[in-house]
Design a protein around this motif. Structure first.
Motif, PDB file in Angstrom:
ATOM      1  N   ASN A 124      26.450  49.431  -7.345  1.00 21.90           N
ATOM      2  CA  ASN A 124      26.783  48.419  -8.397  1.00 21.90           C
ATOM      3  C   ASN A 124      28.102  47.647  -8.138  1.00 21.90           C
ATOM      4  O   ASN A 124      28.553  46.952  -9.022  1.00 21.90           O
ATOM      5  N   ASP A 125      28.741  48.128  -7.047  1.00 24.09           N
ATOM      6  CA  ASP A 125      30.030  47.244  -6.621  1.00 24.09           C
ATOM      7  C   ASP A 125      30.364  47.796  -5.297  1.00 24.09           C
ATOM      8  O   ASP A 125      29.823  48.568  -4.802  1.00 24.09           O
ATOM      9  N   HIS A 126      31.486  46.770  -4.538  1.00 20.60           N
ATOM     10  CA  HIS A 126      31.859  47.391  -3.361  1.00 20.60           C
ATOM     11  C   HIS A 126      33.198  47.222  -3.073  1.00 20.60           C
ATOM     12  O   HIS A 126      33.807  46.497  -4.075  1.00 20.60           O
ATOM     13  N   ILE A 127      33.953  47.910  -2.270  1.00 17.65           N
ATOM     14  CA  ILE A 127      35.164  47.860  -1.836  1.00 17.65           C
ATOM     15  C   ILE A 127      35.124  47.353  -0.220  1.00 17.65           C
ATOM     16  O   ILE A 127      34.415  48.245   0.458  1.00 17.65           O
ATOM     17  N   SER A 128      35.549  46.441   0.289  1.00 18.54           N
ATOM     18  CA  SER A 128      35.769  46.189   1.450  1.00 18.54           C
ATOM     19  C   SER A 128      36.768  46.591   2.281  1.00 18.54           C
ATOM     20  O   SER A 128      38.159  46.344   1.933  1.00 18.54           O
ATOM     21  N   PHE A 129      36.566  47.683   3.356  1.00 16.43           N
ATOM     22  CA  PHE A 129      37.791  47.929   3.901  1.00 16.43           C
ATOM     23  C   PHE A 129      37.886  47.570   5.209  1.00 16.43           C
ATOM     24  O   PHE A 129      37.050  47.996   6.188  1.00 16.43           O
ATOM     25  N   PHE A 130      38.280  46.172   5.578  1.00 14.62           N
ATOM     26  CA  PHE A 130      38.671  45.878   6.848  1.00 14.62           C
ATOM     27  C   PHE A 130      37.505  45.342   7.423  1.00 14.62           C
ATOM     28  O   PHE A 130      37.355  44.750   8.513  1.00 14.62           O
ATOM     29  N   ALA A 131      36.306  45.060   6.429  1.00 15.13           N
ATOM     30  CA  ALA A 131      35.018  44.029   6.918  1.00 15.13           C
ATOM     31  C   ALA A 131      35.604  42.767   6.646  1.00 15.13           C
ATOM     32  O   ALA A 131      35.706  42.331   5.491  1.00 15.13           O
ATOM     33  N   VAL A 132      36.128  42.046   7.647  1.00 12.49           N
ATOM     34  CA  VAL A 132      36.588  40.677   7.406  1.00 12.49           C
ATOM     35  C   VAL A 132      35.737  39.765   6.704  1.00 12.49           C
ATOM     36  O   VAL A 132      34.432  39.651   6.803  1.00 12.49           O
ATOM     37  N   ASN A 133      36.384  39.126   5.731  1.00 17.55           N
ATOM     38  CA  ASN A 133      35.703  38.248   4.915  1.00 17.55           C
ATOM     39  C   ASN A 133      35.053  37.044   5.564  1.00 17.55           C
ATOM     40  O   ASN A 133      35.478  36.241   6.167  1.00 17.55           O
ATOM     41  N   PRO A 134      33.456  36.928   5.313  1.00 15.23           N
ATOM     42  CA  PRO A 134      32.715  36.077   6.180  1.00 15.23           C
ATOM     43  C   PRO A 134      32.983  34.360   5.716  1.00 15.23           C
ATOM     44  O   PRO A 134      32.638  33.529   6.395  1.00 15.23           O
ATOM     45  N   LEU A 135      33.876  34.381   4.441  1.00 16.86           N
ATOM     46  CA  LEU A 135      34.039  32.876   3.994  1.00 16.86           C
ATOM     47  C   LEU A 135      35.418  32.496   4.478  1.00 16.86           C
ATOM     48  O   LEU A 135      35.749  31.490   3.998  1.00 16.86           O
ATOM     49  N   ILE A 136      36.195  33.108   5.440  1.00 13.80           N
ATOM     50  CA  ILE A 136      37.318  32.783   5.824  1.00 13.80           C
ATOM     51  C   ILE A 136      37.160  31.540   6.724  1.00 13.80           C
ATOM     52  O   ILE A 136      36.380  31.568   7.514  1.00 13.80           O
ATOM     53  N   GLY A 137      37.909  30.643   6.516  1.00 16.04           N
ATOM     54  CA  GLY A 137      37.897  29.137   7.391  1.00 16.04           C
ATOM     55  C   GLY A 137      37.380  28.153   6.185  1.00 16.04           C
ATOM     56  O   GLY A 137      37.259  28.413   5.012  1.00 16.04           O
ATOM     57  N   GLU A 138      37.030  26.914   6.818  1.00 19.81           N
ATOM     58  CA  GLU A 138      36.687  25.787   6.009  1.00 19.81           C
ATOM     59  C   GLU A 138      35.770  26.135   5.162  1.00 19.81           C
ATOM     60  O   GLU A 138      34.815  26.811   5.655  1.00 19.81           O
ATOM     61  N   ASN A 139      35.623  25.846   3.909  1.00 17.13           N
ATOM     62  CA  ASN A 139      34.387  25.947   2.909  1.00 17.13           C
ATOM     63  C   ASN A 139      33.742  24.856   2.916  1.00 17.13           C
ATOM     64  O   ASN A 139      34.136  23.552   2.755  1.00 17.13           O
ATOM     65  N   SER A 140      32.387  24.892   2.947  1.00 18.53           N
ATOM     66  CA  SER A 140      31.446  23.964   2.805  1.00 18.53           C
ATOM     67  C   SER A 140      30.854  24.127   1.180  1.00 18.53           C
ATOM     68  O   SER A 140      30.357  25.129   0.941  1.00 18.53           O
ATOM     69  N   GLU A 141      31.053  23.104   0.498  1.00 18.42           N
ATOM     70  CA  GLU A 141      30.650  23.044  -0.946  1.00 18.42           C
ATOM     71  C   GLU A 141      29.064  23.108  -0.836  1.00 18.42           C
ATOM     72  O   GLU A 141      28.540  23.301  -2.109  1.00 18.42           O
TER      73      GLU A 141
END
Ligand code: HPA
Length: 270
Positions: free
Chosen positions: A128-145
């Motif tokens: 029902n929810d998550h906590i990310s512990f060092f799982a690098v965010n995959p959206l880091i970097g240029e964002n494509s709209e």
């Protein structure tokens, strides 16, 4: 990025032209779920442009298209983990491809270590929810709209409506379905005793080495998510507590029929 996604999509559509409505990601020891599908096409990851190739035991590495519960589905038999050495972008590439193929909902499964004292090996837990512990965010970097917004909302990454439906399905089938918070870690080590304790105190009910990056990517693109953990070991036991990959696979295999039933009926009810 968009060009690579489109090239993968074009390759797949040349082999299988029907748009799937639901994506399915199967975790460790959970790959035989696809036996439930009326399979219409199976494409090796290795043949799809820009797809990474799976290396872990128990992951077969195919994108499987077909019908389940009266819906067109695409299942990933085998997924990519950050601990295998893939970049976060590579880990989530198939999720983006499935979205561009047409999915609007994704069902994700994983094997996870239980930290909630009320859990037993073999239990299922709707995330029902998550906590990310060092799982690098995959959206880091240029964002494509074209994929989604720069700063996606994460107030309800896991659809409450689908969790409610899963609970109804589980109750009718006499399956105990837990609910809780999944902690995403990098692995590949299982946690130390101190780490399990820390993650539990931090609010986690289960811990695993996948899912979080995939869910972030799906939510970013507006895909509805349902995710479920199979509790394959218990992290917070006081007694001797060695964990092996073989045990994890075995426990996942035993719980698989319950998971399969819930996924199948959820899909049929979409
Ligand atoms: N920790 C992390 N990942 C896991 C575990 C665990 O205890 N069990 C299955 N995957």
């Amino acid at each position: 990025m968009i060009k690579q996604i489109n090239e993968a999509v074009e390759y797949i559509q040349a082999i299988y032209a029907t748009a799937p409505q639901v994506g399915i990601v199967l975790g460790s020891g959970l790959g035989s779920f696809t036996a439930e599908m009326k399979v219409e096409a199976a494409i090796d990851y290795a043949d799809i442009p820009h797809f990474p190739v799976s290396t872990v035991k128990g992951h077969s590495g195919k994108l499987i298209f077909g019908e389940l519960g009266g819906k067109k589905v695409v299942a990933m038999a085998g997924r990519f983990h950050y601990y295998e050495g893939y970049s976060p972008e590579e880990v989530v590439f198939p999720i983006r491809v499935m979205k561009f193929l047409g999915i609007t909902t994704i069902l994700i499964s994983n094997a996870a270590g239980g930290m909630n004292a009320g859990f037993a090996v073999g239990d299922l837990m709707a995330i029902n929810d998550h906590i990310s512990f060092f799982a690098v965010n995959p959206l880091i970097g240029e964002n494509s709209e074209k994929l989604g917004p720069r700063f996606p909302d994460m107030s309800e990454p896991y659809s409450k409506a689908l969790i409610a439906k899963a609970k109804t399905i589980a109750a009718a089938a006499n399956i105990t379905l837990r609910e809780g918070v999944y902690c995403g870690v990098t692995g590949p080590t299982f946690e130390t005793r101190a780490e399990y304790k820390f993650l539990h105190i931090a609010g986690g009910d289960a811990v695993g080495m996948s899912t979080v990056q995939e869910v972030i990517t799906a939510v970013h693109m507006g895909v509805t998510v349902f995710a479920m953990s199979v509790i394959t070991d218990l992290g917070i036991r006081e007694e001797e507590n060695k964990i092996t990959h073989e045990e994890v696979l075995q426990a996942a295999k035993e719980a698989e029929p319950k998971l399969t039933l819930i996924f199948k009926e959820l899909i049929a009810g979409l």
